[in-house]
Structures are given as C-alpha cells and as structure tokens.
Scaffold this motif. Structure first.
Motif, mmCIF file in Angstrom:
data_model
loop_
_atom_site.group_PDB
_atom_site.id
_atom_site.type_symbol
_atom_site.label_atom_id
_atom_site.label_comp_id
_atom_site.label_asym_id
_atom_site.label_seq_id
_atom_site.Cartn_x
_atom_site.Cartn_y
_atom_site.Cartn_z
ATOM 1 N N GLU A 140 36.825 -26.601 30.149
ATOM 2 C CA GLU A 140 35.493 -25.902 30.751
ATOM 3 C C GLU A 140 35.044 -27.739 31.008
ATOM 4 O O GLU A 140 33.776 -27.802 30.529
ATOM 5 N N GLY A 141 34.746 -27.624 33.047
ATOM 6 C CA GLY A 141 33.800 -28.660 32.882
ATOM 7 C C GLY A 141 34.540 -29.023 34.423
ATOM 8 O O GLY A 141 35.136 -28.643 35.408
ATOM 9 N N LEU A 142 33.097 -29.805 35.482
ATOM 10 C CA LEU A 142 33.458 -29.560 36.428
ATOM 11 C C LEU A 142 35.015 -29.695 37.065
ATOM 12 O O LEU A 142 34.964 -29.454 38.395
ATOM 13 N N ALA A 143 35.459 -31.416 36.585
ATOM 14 C CA ALA A 143 36.687 -32.136 37.284
ATOM 15 C C ALA A 143 37.784 -30.160 36.684
ATOM 16 O O ALA A 143 38.358 -31.032 38.212
ATOM 17 N N SER A 144 37.732 -29.713 35.827
ATOM 18 C CA SER A 144 38.936 -28.267 36.621
ATOM 19 C C SER A 144 38.905 -27.294 36.573
ATOM 20 O O SER A 144 38.459 -26.491 36.464
ATOM 21 N N SER A 145 37.341 -27.707 37.698
ATOM 22 C CA SER A 145 36.853 -26.245 38.168
ATOM 23 C C SER A 145 36.930 -25.734 39.204
ATOM 24 O O SER A 145 36.854 -26.592 40.055
ATOM 25 N N ASP A 146 37.195 -24.576 40.299
ATOM 26 C CA ASP A 146 36.589 -24.380 41.395
ATOM 27 C C ASP A 146 35.044 -24.273 41.778
ATOM 28 O O ASP A 146 34.447 -24.619 40.907
ATOM 29 N N ASN A 147 35.046 -24.456 42.932
ATOM 30 C CA ASN A 147 33.465 -25.201 43.210
ATOM 31 C C ASN A 147 32.718 -23.839 43.593
ATOM 32 O O ASN A 147 31.827 -23.737 43.602
ATOM 33 N N ASP A 148 32.835 -22.963 43.612
ATOM 34 C CA ASP A 148 31.884 -21.611 42.798
ATOM 35 C C ASP A 148 31.163 -21.970 41.709
ATOM 36 O O ASP A 148 29.995 -21.822 41.269
ATOM 37 N N LYS A 149 31.780 -23.059 40.705
ATOM 38 C CA LYS A 149 31.192 -22.457 39.603
ATOM 39 C C LYS A 149 30.766 -24.254 39.184
ATOM 40 O O LYS A 149 30.810 -24.826 39.947
ATOM 41 N N LEU A 150 29.523 -24.254 38.335
ATOM 42 C CA LEU A 150 28.550 -25.327 38.242
ATOM 43 C C LEU A 150 28.205 -25.630 37.206
ATOM 44 O O LEU A 150 28.308 -24.900 36.254
ATOM 45 N N GLN A 151 28.324 -27.394 37.169
ATOM 46 C CA GLN A 151 28.121 -27.434 35.452
ATOM 47 C C GLN A 151 26.372 -26.802 35.008
ATOM 48 O O GLN A 151 25.839 -27.978 36.017
ATOM 49 N N ARG A 195 14.642 -24.658 41.042
ATOM 50 C CA ARG A 195 13.696 -25.580 41.477
ATOM 51 C C ARG A 195 14.681 -26.367 42.216
ATOM 52 O O ARG A 195 15.629 -26.750 41.406
ATOM 53 N N ILE A 196 14.561 -27.024 43.397
ATOM 54 C CA ILE A 196 15.306 -27.548 44.116
ATOM 55 C C ILE A 196 15.151 -28.680 44.013
ATOM 56 O O ILE A 196 14.089 -29.070 43.752
ATOM 57 N N THR A 197 15.623 -29.561 43.695
ATOM 58 C CA THR A 197 15.819 -30.973 43.842
ATOM 59 C C THR A 197 16.319 -32.011 44.465
ATOM 60 O O THR A 197 17.807 -31.915 44.406
ATOM 61 N N ASP A 198 15.929 -33.644 43.775
ATOM 62 C CA ASP A 198 17.517 -34.203 44.135
ATOM 63 C C ASP A 198 17.394 -35.188 42.921
ATOM 64 O O ASP A 198 17.553 -36.536 43.837
ATOM 65 N N ARG A 199 16.750 -34.703 41.939
ATOM 66 C CA ARG A 199 17.251 -35.627 41.024
ATOM 67 C C ARG A 199 18.650 -35.281 40.466
ATOM 68 O O ARG A 199 19.347 -35.582 39.442
ATOM 69 N N LEU A 200 19.292 -34.380 40.539
ATOM 70 C CA LEU A 200 20.483 -33.764 40.622
ATOM 71 C C LEU A 200 21.710 -33.623 41.823
ATOM 72 O O LEU A 200 20.839 -33.473 42.438
ATOM 73 N N ARG A 201 22.661 -33.859 41.459
ATOM 74 C CA ARG A 201 23.420 -34.503 42.297
ATOM 75 C C ARG A 201 24.199 -32.809 42.570
ATOM 76 O O ARG A 201 24.462 -31.972 42.003
ATOM 77 N N PRO A 202 25.173 -32.549 43.865
ATOM 78 C CA PRO A 202 25.534 -31.236 44.166
ATOM 79 C C PRO A 202 26.896 -30.594 43.066
ATOM 80 O O PRO A 202 27.261 -31.758 42.501
ATOM 81 N N GLY A 203 26.824 -29.408 42.320
ATOM 82 C CA GLY A 203 27.735 -28.893 41.658
ATOM 83 C C GLY A 203 27.311 -28.993 40.103
ATOM 84 O O GLY A 203 28.042 -28.656 39.718
ATOM 85 N N VAL A 204 26.255 -29.911 40.080
ATOM 86 C CA VAL A 204 25.415 -30.228 38.921
ATOM 87 C C VAL A 204 23.903 -29.588 38.453
ATOM 88 O O VAL A 204 23.026 -29.903 39.399
ATOM 89 N N VAL A 205 23.603 -28.477 37.636
ATOM 90 C CA VAL A 205 22.769 -27.907 37.278
ATOM 91 C C VAL A 205 22.140 -28.140 35.921
ATOM 92 O O VAL A 205 22.417 -28.238 34.985
ATOM 93 N N ALA A 206 20.743 -28.367 35.845
ATOM 94 C CA ALA A 206 20.549 -28.462 34.427
ATOM 95 C C ALA A 206 18.756 -27.128 33.874
ATOM 96 O O ALA A 206 18.426 -27.194 35.642
ATOM 97 N N VAL A 207 18.958 -25.822 33.081
ATOM 98 C CA VAL A 207 18.279 -25.559 32.550
ATOM 99 C C VAL A 207 17.456 -26.492 31.188
ATOM 100 O O VAL A 207 18.076 -26.430 30.810
ATOM 101 N N PRO A 208 16.338 -26.132 31.161
ATOM 102 C CA PRO A 208 15.474 -27.052 30.086
ATOM 103 C C PRO A 208 15.984 -26.796 28.962
ATOM 104 O O PRO A 208 16.257 -25.589 28.721
ATOM 105 N N PHE A 209 16.415 -26.817 27.961
ATOM 106 C CA PHE A 209 16.059 -26.748 26.209
ATOM 107 C C PHE A 209 15.058 -27.057 25.036
ATOM 108 O O PHE A 209 14.346 -27.363 25.998
ATOM 109 N N GLY A 210 14.780 -25.623 24.832
ATOM 110 C CA GLY A 210 13.861 -25.444 23.439
ATOM 111 C C GLY A 210 13.242 -24.705 23.923
ATOM 112 O O GLY A 210 12.045 -23.979 22.850
ATOM 113 N N TRP A 211 13.097 -23.628 24.878
ATOM 114 C CA TRP A 211 12.451 -22.080 24.523
ATOM 115 C C TRP A 211 12.690 -21.208 24.654
ATOM 116 O O TRP A 211 14.013 -21.031 24.357
#
Ligand SMILES: Nc1nc2c(c(=O)[nH]1)N[C@H]1C(S)=C(S)[C@@H](COP(=O)(O)OP(=O)(O)OC[C@H]3O[C@@H](n4cnc5c(=O)[nH]c(N)nc54)[C@H](O)[C@@H]3O)O[C@H]1N2
Ligand SMILES: Nc1nc2c(c(=O)[nH]1)N[C@H]1C(S)=C(S)[C@@H](COP(=O)(O)OP(=O)(O)OC[C@H]3O[C@@H](n4cnc5c(=O)[nH]c(N)nc54)[C@H](O)[C@@H]3O)O[C@H]1N2
Ligand code: SF4
Ligand SMILES: [Mo]
Length: 691
Positions: free
Chosen positions: A564-575, A637-653
């Motif tokens: 389960e990871g970007l390299a093996s996924s179709d493009n609608d999915k985000l890591q 939050r739209i950011t240029d800290r991440l590459r396309p295909g990668v998203v982030a949710v902060p941990f800890g909440w």
C-alpha cells in the motif's frame, strides 16, 4: 493508605530545589531543576549544567507545572458508569477499585486462562522503573500474554543490526565535528531540538547541512539543501549512492577489506542501480543523487543522522540496514563526526541492567503467548484467538490515538466481554473506554532514572513533591494490584529504591544524584566501529545478510515498493503522512491541555496545489479524507511543502478535536515492518473529496 517515602538519600541541592530529568519519549531527556515552596512546585527550569540540554526545556515542558496541577488531572480511582467510551465515571476508593480488578481478573483467568489477560504499555514515561519493571513480574505471575513489537525505535536498531551486528551508532553530540550533516528522515528542530545547537556549531565550522525528507519541514527550511524523495523510496536513493561510490571508486578499500564481508556481491548488485534508475522511483533527479553521493564520500567527516520517521514503512528495517552500508563503503566510521548517529540506547546496555526486573519463574511454567502491541485492534476483535483477550491493562500510552487501526481498537474496547484497566494522568481517549481508571503520578512526584536515547547522559529524577491526591507511581500500582490479587511473592513488592539500585550497580549513583545526571562511562571520543569490531563473531559488517533469506527477504539491500503506497497505487489515491508537527505536543500528550492544543489551532490536512486543483479544493475548505479503514473531516491547507501525491495530517490530536470520534490513526495501515516489530503508519493511501 499512605504512600511509602520514595527516597531518603542525601539531598543534592538546596532544600527547595530538586534535580530531575524529563521523562517524555523524546531523545533529549533534558535535565531540570524544580523549585518547591510550601510543598508545591512553583518553577521548573532547565538544568544549566546539563551538557546536552544546556539549561533549556521546550514549549511542551516549559508548562509542565500547569500539566501537573491541571484541574483535569486524575487524582483518584474511577469506575465506569456509562457506556464504554462515553467517559462517564464515578469516583471510587482505592480499596473498591482494586477489589473490583482483582475479582474480574481472577474470574477471567479461571474461565479462560492467564493468556486472556493482555498488558499494553508504551513510553508515556521513559523512566527506568516507571516505564517497565514490576509490571513484568506481575504479568508473569498472572501467566498473561506478552506484549511484543514496538511503536517506535526497535525497527531502527534491528535494521542496523543486520548490517552491523549491533545497534550501536555514533554519539550524536559528535555531529559538531562533521563537515557534512545529512539529516535523513528526522525533523531535528522539532523532535530533537537540543541537538540543533550542535549542528549549528558544525555549520559555524563550515559544515553543509542536508535534509532528506518528503516534507519541507522546519528543519529542511533551515538546511543548506533539501532533497525531497517520495515517501518510502529512500532505499533506491541509497542504492544509487552506492552505485556512484563504487563506479567512481570513492570507496575506502582498506576499510571494506578489513572490516566487511560481501563487497563483491554488493558491487554486482548495485551495478545497475544507477541514479537514473533511482530517479524514476524517488522523484529526485539523477544529478542530485550523483552530487549527494560524491559529497558524501568527499566532504568529510560526514554524519548520517536519523531517528524514527523512515521506520514506519513496510520496508522500515530495510531502510536502516541499507543506510548502514553507506559509511562502510566510505570508511566514515573512522572519523569523529562520521558514521551514523541514531538513537543511542545501545550505549547504556552494559550499564543499566533491565533483566533484573524479570521474574519468569513466577509464571510457574505456564506458556505465555506473544501478541504485537501494534495489532491491538486486530487482537481485541479476533474471536479466533485462543483464548480471546478478556482483560486488558493499559499504562503509559494512549493507543486509541497513537496506534494504527484506531477504529478497530475502538470496536475492540467496546466489547462488553472485555474488562479494561487504564492507569493515567488524564482522561484520554483510551481511558474513556476503561472499566477502572487508576490515577498515575507525574515525574515531579516519583523517583526514577532516565536513560536517554539522544545523548550519552543518564538523568536522575528526584521527586520534588508528594503525589497529588491519591495518584501513585506505576510501580506502586503493581504492588497494590499484587496484594489485592492475594499474591505473596516478595519480588512483586520490591520498593522503588531497591529496584533502581539493582539495575544500576555499575553506575555512579552518588554523582548522578548530586549533579542530576552522569555521562555513561564510555570514552570521550566514542568511535564504535573505527577499527571494525562489528557485532558478529568475525567482527565484520555484512553487505550480504544470509539470515534474511529464511524470512523470505532479499539478502542484499533491496528496494521493494510497498503493497500500500504511492508506487503501487492508482492516481486517485494519495499517500498520507501523519508526522509530528506541533511544538507544544509530544505524541498525544498535551493536545487536550490549555496552552497547548488551543495554541496549535486544530487538525487539518495539507495537500499540494496540484492535488487540490484536481479535486476543486480551495484553502480552508472542509474536505473528507478517507479510505476503507476510516474517514476524517478536516480543513484543507494548500501547501508547497509537499509534493503532488503526498498529503499530511498532523499526529497527536484527540477525538475531541475532530468532528467525529476519529483521529489520524483511524486511517493508518497496521501492516508490520519487514522485521524489527514496527508498523507501517506511512504506507497509507487515502482519497480526498470536497464536502
Ligand atoms: N514536538 C515533538 N517532539 C517529539 C515528538 C512529538 O510528538 N512532538 N515525539 C517524540 C518521539 S516519540 C519520537 S520517536 C521522535 C521522532 O523524531 P523524528 O524521527 O525526527 O520524527 P518523525 O516526525 O517521526 O519523523 C521525522 C521525519 O521523517 C520524515 N519521513 C517520513 N517518511 C519518510 C521517508 O520515507 N523518507 C524520509 N527520508 N523521511 C521520511 C517525516 O516527514 C518527518 O519529517 O520525536 C520525539 N520528539
Ligand atoms: N500516525 C502516527 N502515529 C504515531 C506516530 C506518528 O508519527 N504518526 N508516532 C508513533 C511514535 S514514534 C510513538 S513513540 C507513539 C507514542 O504513543 P504513546 O506512547 O501512546 O504516547 P502518548 O500519546 O504520549 O501517550 C502517553 C500517555 O502516557 C501517560 N503517562 C505519562 N507518564 C505516565 C506515568 O508515569 N504513568 C502512567 N500510567 N501514564 C503516564 C500520558 O498521560 C499519556 O496519555 O505514537 C506513535 N504513533
Ligand atoms: S520533551 Fe524533550 S525537549 Fe522537552 S523537556 Fe522533555 S526531553 Fe526536553
Ligand atoms: Mo516515538
């Protein structure tokens, strides 16, 4: 019931100050000085004499006194009155709560056997005796299931050990001597802030700082270069570096010949792992990989600094096994400021003897199965387990927020035929599911020794105040439970001073108590592998690891895309990455406290402009982040800290900060790492849609 005095040795400091050490699961293990007036702590400051933390604490622990005296602290036992998870409890006396636990646990064991009891413990406190000591004896006596695996750290050590034969690394403070610092999958300025001044020192001496991280973190922003591979692809990057080192003859042949085996096989193996090959996998251009490899061999000393981020993949251990090959090729271990600086737990092993806490004979020959702590949800919901888990004890952790498969964990904790005991300082998401909650002391209220995993200093922790309310240290909880269960073996009742003393016989405890810390008695210039001395019988490190074959794994360092990871996924999915982001949190601790969660804002999902546009998502839109494990509603939050295909949710909440009960770990994968017992949080695919 009166709590026994913890410690009556000589007082280290003036009557109103007490030397202590931060207990959090953080590499820094800062030394502190607590000021006490009229029996209450009025001030907590960094201990200026501490050579690593040097008088500073952090935005979490600067407010620790507020945490200790917080009105939401659990100060007495509680018994559940509402449905599981509702958080409805009544106060109870210790006698009543202990009697209830004893009766239920006896019943579970009589009906299903000891293995129906499961302990689940994490590093809420890293203290020597409060993290884990008497619990080992208590659960042995019950014949309980053993917890195995690790949320954090073990995979790094086991990964490195396959190459080096041990989990030893460089002393992180020696990074000040490096000319090239590669921070590889670690967000130093956030997660290991007291190392940063040593990196700055190297920089003042001309060092170049490179960060390799799929996120442009605050550390990447402060570096000279940031290389941004796609998540989970670094192994390909490292193989291409090896290709360049060998192709361009940047190898230290003397070192390789004297101290390693398997070079010829490695040479052949990486012959086709060109930078161009890696570029297609990592999304890093070939010229950058070439330059990195050449710098790594020629700008010396070069230190690879890594912590935990990259272990959270299906190939987590392989990452560290592969990384360990790099300094072998360049002979970097010979230099002060070279090698790999990882967590330094291995340094303490000869001096702190955790084995004294075991008492396996108490199990009286009963078989005790092992279950992974990372599969808590699976284990609680698996009716085919023989026996199923009917009693769960949780302490020092908040698995409903911190362990993958959180929705499954909730379902398990909702079971009416599960009796759950939690020891906590606060009513966490996990404690809400308990049948009985016991109140735990904080680091200001109990004695302990803290081994650091970020420096070679071991800290003393003098209790500064009496326990608040009816809170007790974890050790006292196990003593009380043992008594309530009717057990009589003296090992179950050993006191704190004796536990500490028995594990630390080779350390200068007098100096530790006097100063608040000591350096582990290892030489000032610690070069663990300068002259080989790797942990295998022949003393040589291994490019080929035959033992991996038995596990169906490649014996040479190998990149394998995650299931389960970007390299093996179709493009609608985000890591999905779920990193530590907040300066005022440590894991899930503090997010519920005033001055912490409220000042960090609220959880959100970060995504690239390209991924947002494709889904017609604008800044601050409410979106649904989901997969077949769970779903979260979050602001975008739209950011240029991440590459396309990668998203982030902060941990800890916690769940109270989300609109639903779910948190980041409702989405994450609980696939285990290749070896080492870790878990692949970051091999998680999600979809995002506007709401
Ligand atoms: N403020 C704060 N400090 C903390 C903590 C906290 O919660 N808050 N937690 C403490 C704990 S328990 C730990 S274990 C340490 C962890 O310390 P670190 O290991 O430094 O922190 P992580 O955020 O787990 O991961 C570090 C970085 O790894 C990156 N990463 C993820 N995947 C990859 C990958 O495939 N390749 C590369 N190269 N990088 C990758 C992430 O983007 C992240 O920036 O921090 C400790 N310190
Ligand atoms: N998605 C995602 N998940 C992650 C990570 C990530 O980066 N992303 N990081 C992982 C990592 S590296 C780690 S280490 C884990 C951490 O996961 P946990 O170890 O579960 O960490 P905390 O959430 O801080 O929970 C610690 C709890 O221990 C309690 N506690 C503190 N001291 C004591 C004590 O003396 N006695 C008792 N009884 N309780 C005490 C605190 O109140 C707190 O609620 O999370 C992991 N989970
Ligand atoms: S949480 Fe880490 S940085 Fe903060 S005081 Fe504790 S050891 Fe130091
Ligand atoms: Mo961790």
């Amino acid at each position: 019931m009166r709590f026994p005095a913890f410690y009556s040795g000589p007082m280290a400091s003036s009557p109103l100050t007490f030397l202590g050490t931060c207990h959090h699961d953080c590499p820094d293990s800062c030394g502190w000085v607590a000021t006490v007036e009229d029996g209450a702590v009025t001030k907590l400051r960094g201990n200026p004499a501490h050579p690593f933390s040097r008088g500073e604490l952090c935005p979490k622990v600067n407010r620790f006194v507020d945490r200790v005296y917080n009105p939401d602290r659990l100060l007495g036992p509680r018994i559940r009155t509402g449905p599981k998870g509702s958080g409805e409890f009544r106060d109870a006396s210790w006698d009543e709560a202990l009697a209830m636990v004893a009766e239920q646990v006896h019943e579970v064991i009589a009906e299903h056997g000891g293995e129906a009891v499961m302990p689940w413990q994490s590093a809420g406190t890293q203290g020597l005796i409060q993290m884990s000591s008497l619990d080992q004896r208590f659960f042995a006596k019950l014949g309980a299931t053993r917890q195995t695996g690790s949320l954090c750290g073990a995979t790094v050590g086991w990964g490195m050990a396959v190459t080096n034969g041990s989990a030893m690394g460089a002393d992180p403070m020696d990074i000040a001597h490096s000319q090239l610092v590669i921070l590889w999958g670690t967000n130093t300025r956030l997660t290991n802030r007291h190392l940063w001044p040593f990196i700055e020192k190297a920089r003042e001496r001309g060092a170049q700082i490179v960060v390799i991280d799929p996120i442009r973190t605050i550390t990447a922003e402060a570096a000279d270069d940031h290389i941004q591979p796609l998540p989970g692809t670094d192994i390909a990057l490292m193989l291409a570096m090896m290709h360049v080192l060998i192709r361009d003859d940047l190898v230290d042949h003397d070192y390789v010949e004297s101290h390693t085996t398997g070079y010829a096989e490695l040479e052949q193996h990486v012959a086709d792992k060109t930078p161009e090959w890696a570029a297609t996998i990592c999304g890093v251009d070939a010229a950058t990989i070439e330059a990195l490899a050449r710098d790594y061999a020629t700008v010396r000393p070069a230190m690879l600094r890594t912590l935990i981020g990259p272990e959270h993949y299906e190939s987590g251990a392989m990452f560290f096994r592969t990384m360990a090959c790099l300094p072998l090729l360049t002979g970097s271990w010979k230099e002060l400021g070279g090698g790999v600086a990882k967590s330094v737990g291995a340094y303490a092993e000869p001096f702190v003897d955790h084995s004294v806490f075991r008492a396996d004979h108490l199990a009286e020959g009963k078989t005790r199965r092992s279950l992974s702590m990372n599969h808590l949800g699976r284990n609680l919901t698996d009716a085919t387990l023989a026996p199923p888990i009917h009693a769960l004890f949780v302490w020092g952790g908040n698995p409903v927020v911190t362990v993958p498969g959180a929705e499954l964990i909730r379902r398990g904790l909702e079971r009416e035929d599960l009796f759950c005991v939690v020891s906590e300082q606060f009513m966490t998401d996990t404690a809400r599911y308990a049948d009985v909650v016991f109140p735990a002391t904080t680091q200001l209220e109990h004695a302990d020794v803290v081994e650091s995993w970020g420096s070679l200093y071991v800290g003393w922790n003098e209790p500064a105040i009496q326990p608040l309310g009816e809170a007790v240290p974890n050790t006292e909880l196990w003593r009380r439970l043992a008594k309530a269960m009717g057990f009589t073996e003296p090992e179950l009742f050993e006191d704190d001073q004796s536990l500490i003393a028995s594990a630390t016989t080779t350390l200068d405890m007098e100096a530790m108590k006097r100063d608040g810390f000591i350096r582990l008695p290892v030489s000032k210039e610690s070069l663990p592998f300068a002259e080989g001395g790797f942990g295998f019988p022949d003393g040589k490190a291994r490019f080929v690891a035959a033992e991996l074959k038995d596990q169906g794994l490649p014996t040479l360092p190998t990149y394998r895309p995650s299931k389960e990871g970007l390299a093996s996924s179709d493009n609608d999915k985000l890591q999905l990455l779920t990193p530590k982001v907040h300066r005022r949190f440590i894991n899930s601790s503090y997010s519920g406290l005033a001055g912490h969660g409220d000042r960090e804002g609220a959880p959100y999902v970060e995504l690239s402009r390209a991924d947002a546009t494709r889904r017609t998502i604008e800044e601050d839109d409410l979106v649904r982040v989901f997969n077949d494990r769970g779903s979260l509603e979050l602001r975008a939050r739209i950011t240029d800290r991440l590459r396309p295909g990668v998203v982030a949710v902060p941990f800890g909440w916690w769940s109270e900060h989300h609109d639903s009960q779910s948190t980041a770990n409702s989405l994450t994968s609980d696939t285990l790492t290749d070896w080492g017992g870790g878990v692949a949080y970051s091999d998680t695919l999600v979809e995002i849609s506007p709401l």
